[in-house]
Scaffold this active site. Structure first.
Site, PDB file in Angstrom:
ATOM      1  N   THR A 200       6.845  30.128  48.499  1.00 32.32           N
ATOM      2  CA  THR A 200       6.788  28.670  48.381  1.00 32.32           C
ATOM      3  C   THR A 200       6.975  28.031  49.756  1.00 32.32           C
ATOM      4  O   THR A 200       6.210  27.139  50.148  1.00 32.32           O
ATOM      5  CB  THR A 200       7.848  28.147  47.388  1.00 32.32           C
TER       6      THR A 200
ATOM      7  N   LYS B 219       7.120  25.299  31.532  1.00 37.82           N
ATOM      8  CA  LYS B 219       8.385  25.157  32.245  1.00 37.82           C
ATOM      9  C   LYS B 219       9.517  25.296  31.265  1.00 37.82           C
ATOM     10  O   LYS B 219       9.338  25.059  30.067  1.00 37.82           O
ATOM     11  CB  LYS B 219       8.479  23.764  32.903  1.00 37.82           C
TER      12      LYS B 219
ATOM     13  N   SER C  68       3.222  34.244  42.410  1.00 38.41           N
ATOM     14  CA  SER C  68       3.592  34.695  41.059  1.00 38.41           C
ATOM     15  C   SER C  68       2.364  35.244  40.342  1.00 38.41           C
ATOM     16  O   SER C  68       2.430  36.257  39.637  1.00 38.41           O
ATOM     17  CB  SER C  68       4.154  33.542  40.236  1.00 38.41           C
TER      18      SER C  68
ATOM     19  N   LYS D 264      -0.871  22.004  39.048  1.00 38.56           N
ATOM     20  CA  LYS D 264      -0.745  22.922  40.176  1.00 38.56           C
ATOM     21  C   LYS D 264      -1.632  24.158  39.978  1.00 38.56           C
ATOM     22  O   LYS D 264      -2.383  24.550  40.864  1.00 38.56           O
ATOM     23  CB  LYS D 264       0.723  23.360  40.227  1.00 38.56           C
TER      24      LYS D 264
ATOM     25  N   ASP E  72      13.097  28.940  39.380  1.00 33.00           N
ATOM     26  CA  ASP E  72      13.020  27.538  39.793  1.00 33.00           C
ATOM     27  C   ASP E  72      14.414  27.187  40.328  1.00 33.00           C
ATOM     28  O   ASP E  72      15.114  28.076  40.823  1.00 33.00           O
ATOM     29  CB  ASP E  72      12.588  26.665  38.604  1.00 33.00           C
TER      30      ASP E  72
END
Ligand code: GLU
Length: 417
Positions: free
Chosen positions: A191, A107, A350, A95, A147
């Site tokens: 998003t 992550k 972000s 991404k 998330d």
């Protein structure tokens, strides 16, 4: 996991492998990309409100940092596990590279059920997690973000804990913060907004007028609810939305503002008056123009892909479509706007937040969205060029753009021999 096609880590490996082969790159590229460069599993002890000690398992993966520090969210969910976190970090690498961000992929998460925790317990757990991983994160090392089931308040506790450990305010160590402590305008909506930008543009390319379309959305959290609202504002009819308790359906279109107000009071969308109940799985099979899976991975599989009636699937979630399902949809002529592009608006803003933290100078929402549109537009174009050049699906094309960039970075850094 019994069915290996549902193991997200194996799925991510397969996607990298194919991209490296298609681009005819040196095998070392795949050897470096097939797993995280670093992976941390930590025991996170914390004190419950009743005074007892409980220990949760936390994770943080640094998949690849050839393009810059690793970046990616933190998930609080009972199903969080090592393979899922690894896969999610790999998808973040793709991404970030596709969007041209100076980041690699990371992550993390904690295997826990946040709904079973009080507010104070959630705060203690968030702080303890940061203590456990403090030495491997930082503004130039690895930068977490929200998330599934994490939010600006959790980011605030985390930046506070990290700043205490360091003895200095370190706003750039995490993104998705509240505005008042270095958050960015537009980050909460980013998003969902980016998702609609991507879906609208891809719809235009196949002559679907987004403003006249019928939309179904699975998942009504950070991503799905913003996308639903933005879609209705653009004139589309959102006929169904759902959360983990189930869905609601109204063929004439739902009043999303009202559904949001209902959810505030009742915690879930189920039972909303001007609608019929619908099972979560059935939301995916509605006769709509655009389907937006915006919850978790592996919801469109070989079992139900044949029954998807949407013409466009816009992946708000990470990894909602398995590889077999992807192939079935491709054969059927359903356009899948892949997660690594469709939900990249979040990490892009972000990035803007992190830049603003470094500059200590903050942009207007207008400027944030203008830059977001610019970066998403460039990524769509790069993906589209690869799609035309190689005649592959948009997802494969997106991987080709990203893997090519990561390989170039690894090559000039001298990682490939
Ligand atoms: N969790 C989001 C994602 O999957 C955002 C990550 C970020 O902002 O760093 O893209």
């Amino acid at each position: 996991m019994a069915d290996s096609s549902l193991n997200p880590f194996l799925r991510a490996q397969q996607a990298f492998k194919e991209a490296v082969e298609t681009l005819n790159l040196e095998p070392a590229v795949y050897e470096l990309l097939r797993q995280p460069l670093r992976f941390f599993e930590v025991a996170v002890p914390f004190i419950r409100d009743d005074g007892t000690l409980q220990v949760f398992t936390g994770y943080r993966a640094h998949h690849n940092d050839a393009l810059g520090p690793t970046k990616g969210g933190l998930r609080f969910h009972p199903d969080v596990n090592a393979d899922e976190v690894k896969a999610l970090s790999m998808w973040m690498t793709v991404k970030c590279a596709l969007l041209g961000l100076p980041y690699g992929g990371g992550k993390g998460g904690i295997a826990c059920d946040p709904e079973q925790l009080s507010e104070l317990e959630l705060e203690r757990l968030s702080r303890e997690y940061i203590r456990s991983i403090a030495s491997v994160i930082g503004p130039d090392k690895d930068i977490p973000a929200p998330d599934v089931s994490t939010n600006p308040q959790i980011m605030a506790w985390m930046v506070d804990e990290y700043s205490r450990i360091r003895g200095e305010n370190t706003f750039g160590m995490i993104t998705g913060k509240p505005l008042v402590i270095g958050g960015s305008a537009g980050r909460v909506e980013a998003t969902g907004r980016g998702l609609l930008l991507a879906v609208r543009e891809m719809a235009r390319q196949i002559n679907i007028d987004f403003t006249q379309s019928r939309v179904a959305i699975q998942g009504f959290g950070n991503v799905g609810s913003v996308a639903a609202l933005a879609a209705t504002e653009l004139g589309a009819r959102v006929v169904s939305v759902s959360d983990k308790e189930g869905g609601i359906f109204n063929p004439d279109g739902l009043d999303i503002k009202d559904v949001l107000a209902y959810k505030q009071v009742h915690r879930n969308v189920t039972g909303y008056p001007q609608s019929e109940p619908i099972a979560n799985a059935d939301v995916l099979e509605l006769p709509v123009d655009i389907l937006i899976p915006a919850a978790l991975e592996n919801v469109i599989t070989a079992d139900n892909a044949g029954r998807i009636r949407a013409r466009i699937v816009g992946e708000g979630a990470n990894g909602p479509t398995t590889e077999e399902a992807d192939n079935i949809l491709f054969e059927k002529g359903v356009m899948v706007v892949p997660d690594i592009l469709a939900n990249a608006g979040g990490v892009t803003v972000s990035y803007f937040e992190w830049v603003q933290n470094q500059m200590r100078f903050y942009w207007t929402e207008e400027e944030v969205f203008r830059r977001l549109e610019e970066m998403m537009g460039a990524a769509i174009e790069a993906m589209h060029d690869m799609h035309e050049h190689y005649g592959v699906s948009l997802r494969r094309a997106a991987y080709l753009v990203a893997v090519d960039r990561i390989a170039q970075a690894m090559r000039v850094r001298g990682w490939l021999r």
